[in-house]
Design a protein around this motif. Structure first.
Motif, PDB file in Angstrom:
ATOM      1  N   ASN A   1       0.805  -1.225   0.000  1.00  0.00           N
ATOM      2  CA  ASN A   1       0.000   0.000   0.000  1.00  0.00           C
ATOM      3  C   ASN A   1       0.835   1.270   0.000  1.00  0.00           C
ATOM      4  O   ASN A   1       0.288   2.360   0.160  1.00  0.00           O
ATOM      5  CB  ASN A   1      -0.927  -0.004   1.225  1.00  0.00           C
ATOM      6  N   TRP A   2       2.154   1.149  -0.170  1.00  0.00           N
ATOM      7  CA  TRP A   2       3.051   2.298  -0.205  1.00  0.00           C
ATOM      8  C   TRP A   2       2.851   3.174   1.033  1.00  0.00           C
ATOM      9  O   TRP A   2       2.832   4.401   0.955  1.00  0.00           O
ATOM     10  CB  TRP A   2       2.835   3.131  -1.479  1.00  0.00           C
ATOM     11  N   LEU A   3       2.735   2.534   2.176  1.00  0.00           N
ATOM     12  CA  LEU A   3       2.407   3.235   3.417  1.00  0.00           C
ATOM     13  C   LEU A   3       3.474   2.974   4.471  1.00  0.00           C
ATOM     14  O   LEU A   3       3.825   1.828   4.743  1.00  0.00           O
ATOM     15  CB  LEU A   3       1.047   2.764   3.931  1.00  0.00           C
ATOM     16  N   PHE A   4       3.978   4.048   5.073  1.00  0.00           N
ATOM     17  CA  PHE A   4       4.959   3.950   6.152  1.00  0.00           C
ATOM     18  C   PHE A   4       4.290   4.338   7.452  1.00  0.00           C
ATOM     19  O   PHE A   4       3.669   5.404   7.558  1.00  0.00           O
ATOM     20  CB  PHE A   4       6.144   4.881   5.874  1.00  0.00           C
ATOM     21  N   THR A   5       4.404   3.476   8.455  1.00  0.00           N
ATOM     22  CA  THR A   5       3.878   3.755   9.785  1.00  0.00           C
ATOM     23  C   THR A   5       5.045   3.715  10.757  1.00  0.00           C
ATOM     24  O   THR A   5       5.548   2.642  11.095  1.00  0.00           O
ATOM     25  CB  THR A   5       2.799   2.738  10.192  1.00  0.00           C
ATOM     26  N   GLY A   6       5.510   4.867  11.186  1.00  0.00           N
ATOM     27  CA  GLY A   6       6.692   4.953  12.023  1.00  0.00           C
ATOM     28  C   GLY A   6       6.469   4.396  13.415  1.00  0.00           C
ATOM     29  O   GLY A   6       5.409   4.602  14.022  1.00  0.00           O
ATOM     30  N   ASP A   7       7.453   3.690  13.909  1.00  0.00           N
ATOM     31  CA  ASP A   7       7.427   3.143  15.260  1.00  0.00           C
ATOM     32  C   ASP A   7       8.143   4.125  16.186  1.00  0.00           C
ATOM     33  O   ASP A   7       9.363   4.301  16.080  1.00  0.00           O
ATOM     34  CB  ASP A   7       8.122   1.780  15.286  1.00  0.00           C
ATOM     35  N   PRO A   8       7.428   4.779  17.109  1.00  0.00           N
ATOM     36  CA  PRO A   8       8.072   5.767  17.977  1.00  0.00           C
ATOM     37  C   PRO A   8       9.100   5.176  18.924  1.00  0.00           C
ATOM     38  O   PRO A   8       9.862   5.915  19.540  1.00  0.00           O
ATOM     39  CB  PRO A   8       6.889   6.375  18.740  1.00  0.00           C
ATOM     40  N   ASP A   9       9.135   3.847  19.046  1.00  0.00           N
ATOM     41  CA  ASP A   9      10.108   3.204  19.926  1.00  0.00           C
ATOM     42  C   ASP A   9      11.422   2.889  19.212  1.00  0.00           C
ATOM     43  O   ASP A   9      12.365   2.408  19.834  1.00  0.00           O
ATOM     44  CB  ASP A   9       9.520   1.924  20.515  1.00  0.00           C
ATOM     45  N   LYS A  10      11.486   3.139  17.914  1.00  0.00           N
ATOM     46  CA  LYS A  10      12.699   2.874  17.143  1.00  0.00           C
ATOM     47  C   LYS A  10      13.567   4.122  17.077  1.00  0.00           C
ATOM     48  O   LYS A  10      13.082   5.220  16.777  1.00  0.00           O
ATOM     49  CB  LYS A  10      12.346   2.400  15.721  1.00  0.00           C
ATOM     50  N   ASP A  11      14.863   3.945  17.325  1.00  0.00           N
ATOM     51  CA  ASP A  11      15.791   5.073  17.258  1.00  0.00           C
ATOM     52  C   ASP A  11      15.911   5.619  15.840  1.00  0.00           C
ATOM     53  O   ASP A  11      16.233   6.794  15.655  1.00  0.00           O
ATOM     54  CB  ASP A  11      17.174   4.653  17.764  1.00  0.00           C
ATOM     55  N   GLU A  12      15.666   4.779  14.840  1.00  0.00           N
ATOM     56  CA  GLU A  12      15.840   5.183  13.452  1.00  0.00           C
ATOM     57  C   GLU A  12      14.680   6.019  12.927  1.00  0.00           C
ATOM     58  O   GLU A  12      14.735   6.524  11.804  1.00  0.00           O
ATOM     59  CB  GLU A  12      16.005   3.954  12.549  1.00  0.00           C
ATOM     60  N   THR A  13      13.612   6.148  13.712  1.00  0.00           N
ATOM     61  CA  THR A  13      12.431   6.887  13.266  1.00  0.00           C
ATOM     62  C   THR A  13      12.244   8.122  14.138  1.00  0.00           C
ATOM     63  O   THR A  13      12.087   8.013  15.351  1.00  0.00           O
ATOM     64  CB  THR A  13      11.180   6.001  13.331  1.00  0.00           C
ATOM     65  N   ALA A  14      12.277   9.286  13.510  1.00  0.00           N
ATOM     66  CA  ALA A  14      12.228  10.552  14.242  1.00  0.00           C
ATOM     67  C   ALA A  14      10.784  10.979  14.475  1.00  0.00           C
ATOM     68  O   ALA A  14      10.288  11.942  13.886  1.00  0.00           O
ATOM     69  CB  ALA A  14      13.000  11.627  13.491  1.00  0.00           C
ATOM     70  N   ILE A  15      10.088  10.232  15.333  1.00  0.00           N
ATOM     71  CA  ILE A  15       8.730  10.576  15.725  1.00  0.00           C
ATOM     72  C   ILE A  15       8.499  10.006  17.115  1.00  0.00           C
ATOM     73  O   ILE A  15       9.049   8.945  17.454  1.00  0.00           O
ATOM     74  CB  ILE A  15       7.683  10.042  14.714  1.00  0.00           C
ATOM     75  N   TRP A  16       7.723  10.707  17.934  1.00  0.00           N
ATOM     76  CA  TRP A  16       7.493  10.269  19.312  1.00  0.00           C
ATOM     77  C   TRP A  16       6.026  10.446  19.660  1.00  0.00           C
ATOM     78  O   TRP A  16       5.302  11.188  18.997  1.00  0.00           O
ATOM     79  CB  TRP A  16       8.349  11.093  20.273  1.00  0.00           C
ATOM     80  N   ARG A  17       5.584   9.767  20.713  1.00  0.00           N
ATOM     81  CA  ARG A  17       4.225   9.947  21.220  1.00  0.00           C
ATOM     82  C   ARG A  17       4.194  11.168  22.139  1.00  0.00           C
ATOM     83  O   ARG A  17       5.179  11.485  22.805  1.00  0.00           O
ATOM     84  CB  ARG A  17       3.762   8.724  22.004  1.00  0.00           C
ATOM     85  N   CYS A  18       3.034  11.806  22.198  1.00  0.00           N
ATOM     86  CA  CYS A  18       2.827  12.893  23.151  1.00  0.00           C
ATOM     87  C   CYS A  18       3.123  12.370  24.547  1.00  0.00           C
ATOM     88  O   CYS A  18       2.783  11.248  24.903  1.00  0.00           O
ATOM     89  CB  CYS A  18       1.382  13.385  23.046  1.00  0.00           C
TER      90      CYS A  18
END
Length: 486
Positions: A45-62
């Motif tokens: 589906n050409w869809l990326f869902t970032g894992d906030p627990d991964k160091d390689e992904t620059a996204i975090w939970r509130c």
């Protein structure tokens, strides 16, 4: 000591794609890592869902308890939680522990079921408004407006509404919502489809063009996600290839930056054929997105050169990030995307020798920097000699004397003092080692044998205390400055 980096690329950066675009896309498909980020990338589906627990992904939970909203920095609050924190009168630590004071909006596919229930059978659709699914809410509103009922919504749901069976999956790929009624779209995409039809002035049946439209629609995206579906197929493959290659050099990916990039690429048919002017026209909403974009462009252009059989070292401007230079960093890979104007070395034979040396030895950043600087000093010295040093077979010992003198008198970048003794000695040593490399591999057979280092070619030793005044600029400082090439 610093390398003059090209402030602007002199050569045209228009890369017109060949007629066989399918060949370029096939090359990308064949050379793209097939198992890229399997826990985050949905290839179908050409869809990326970032894992906030991964160091390689620059996204975090509130950071607020119970909030699922994505934020762009660790231990930050989303806007809604921050506004509620300001009104709460609590300390930040207390608010984070207590969490949001109001209901957290559920994600599609995770909402509570509609409250309609009969004989133990619950409505299978998700609640959308005041405990009612969309069909029940629409039906109640119709009955109320037409005078068929005077009951409040909550009472009507319990007294008259009948539970509905599960809806069909939404036609949009990876969408967690369910469809009901005659249009196979969830409420979110049904509304977007209606607005698309109105904007496009479509007058056919509601199904006309629906499948084609749904095929290029992303699902409802959270802040952790980005989708490449809206882009043309070739651009999707270019981006996916670039992201997989970028991970090998700079494995930190921002979903937010990628969403901005996808938005900016609207109307672009291929990244490889963009000019520098067009890149600037895309516009950037933040510096992080621009950094991601610079990496993508560099990787795609390098890949396009390889697809066409173009040697990047044959260009007058080298992309330093594409030379495979080893680094002293933990990854061992250079990530700088700066460009180096090698036409500063005016003698073609010397430029060719430097390119062959890079290919054969894969030097680290320090060796490359010193060797290039040695070549640059030699080129300037030879340019002032009779013939300009362009005929390697005509070089003499006096030409080598001029090269050594130029390195001996080499000034710091600011021109305030002579380079440190050690730095000048290294420049001379690296240039002479380059000549030795060329003769050892029989690349310099056409260069006069007398053009070599002789016993009298030395840099006079200076007292180390006095030498500190000419100490070389560290590499990380030197490469951060970008003077215009001369």
């Amino acid at each position: 000591m610093t390398i003059d980096i090209a402030a602007a690329v002199a050569e045209p950066r228009v890369a017109k794609l060949p007629v066989d675009r399918a060949g370029w896309m096939a090359w990308l498909t064949e050379n793209t890592e097939q198992d890229w980020r399997p826990d985050e990338w949905d290839a179908a589906n050409w869809l990326f869902t970032g894992d906030p627990d991964k160091d390689e992904t620059a996204i975090w939970r509130c950071n607020s308890a119970g909030c699922h909203v994505a934020v762009r920095a660790t231990r930050h609050l989303c806007r809604s939680c921050y506004e509620q924190f300001l009104e709460s009168g609590l300390s930040r630590e207390e608010f984070v522990d207590v969490g949001r004071r109001t209901l957290v909006h559920s994600l599609p596919g995770e909402r509570a079921s509609c409250s309609v229930e009969r004989d133990g059978v619950r409505c299978a659709l998700e609640a959308q408004s005041r405990g009612a699914c969309t069909p029940h809410y629409v039906k109640w509103r119709y009955h109320r407006n037409s005078g068929k009922t005077a009951l409040a919504l909550e009472t009507w749901l319990q007294a008259e509404a009948e539970p509905l069976p599960p809806g069909t999956p939404c036609l949009v790929g990876a969408c967690a919502g369910s469809a009901h009624g005659r249009v196979p779209l969830c409420a979110y995409h049904r509304d977007r489809w209606r607005r698309h039809r109105n904007k496009a002035g479509m007058e056919g049946t509601i199904y006309e063009g629906l499948e084609e439209w749904a095929a290029v629609q992303p699902p409802w995206l959270t802040g952790f996600q980005f989708s490449l579906v809206p882009l043309p197929e070739l651009v999707r493959h270019e981006l996916l290839f670039a992201l997989a290659e970028r991970d090998k050099q700079r494995p930190t990916l921002s979903p937010v930056a990628m969403r901005l990039m996808v938005r900016g690429l609207e109307g672009v048919s291929s990244i490889a054929e963009l000019t520098d002017t067009k890149l600037g026209d895309l516009g950037y909403l933040d510096r992080n997105c621009e950094a991601h974009w610079n990496d993508v462009v560099r990787v795609v252009r390098g890949a396009f050169d390889r697809f066409r059989g173009v040697d990047p070292l044959e260009r007058p401007v080298w992309e330093l990030g594409d030379l495979g230079l080893r680094s002293r960093t933990r990854s061992g890979v250079r990530v700088s995307s700066r460009r180096l104007d090698v036409t500063q070395i005016r003698q073609e034979w010397l430029r060719r020798l430097l390119a062959d040396w890079v290919k054969e030895t894969t030097p680290d950043n320090d060796d490359f920097r010193r060797t290039f600087e040695g070549c640059l000093s030699a080129s300037r010295a030879l340019s002032a000699r009779p013939g300009g040093g362009h005929d390697p077979g005509a070089l003499k010992v006096t030409d080598m004397d001029a090269v050594v003198a130029a390195i001996r008198d080499r000034k710091r970048q600011d021109g305030t003092a002579t380079l440190a003794y050690g730095s000048r000695a290294e420049l001379l040593a690296h240039f002479c080692q380059l000549l030795d490399f060329g003769r050892r591999l029989q690349i310099l057979d056409h260069v006069a044998s007398v053009f070599a280092r002789h016993p009298h070619h030395k840099i006079p030793y200076e007292d180390m205390a006095e030498d500190m005044a000419g100490k070389a600029i560290p590499e990380y400082v030197a490469l951060s400055s970008m003077p215009t090439s001369t």
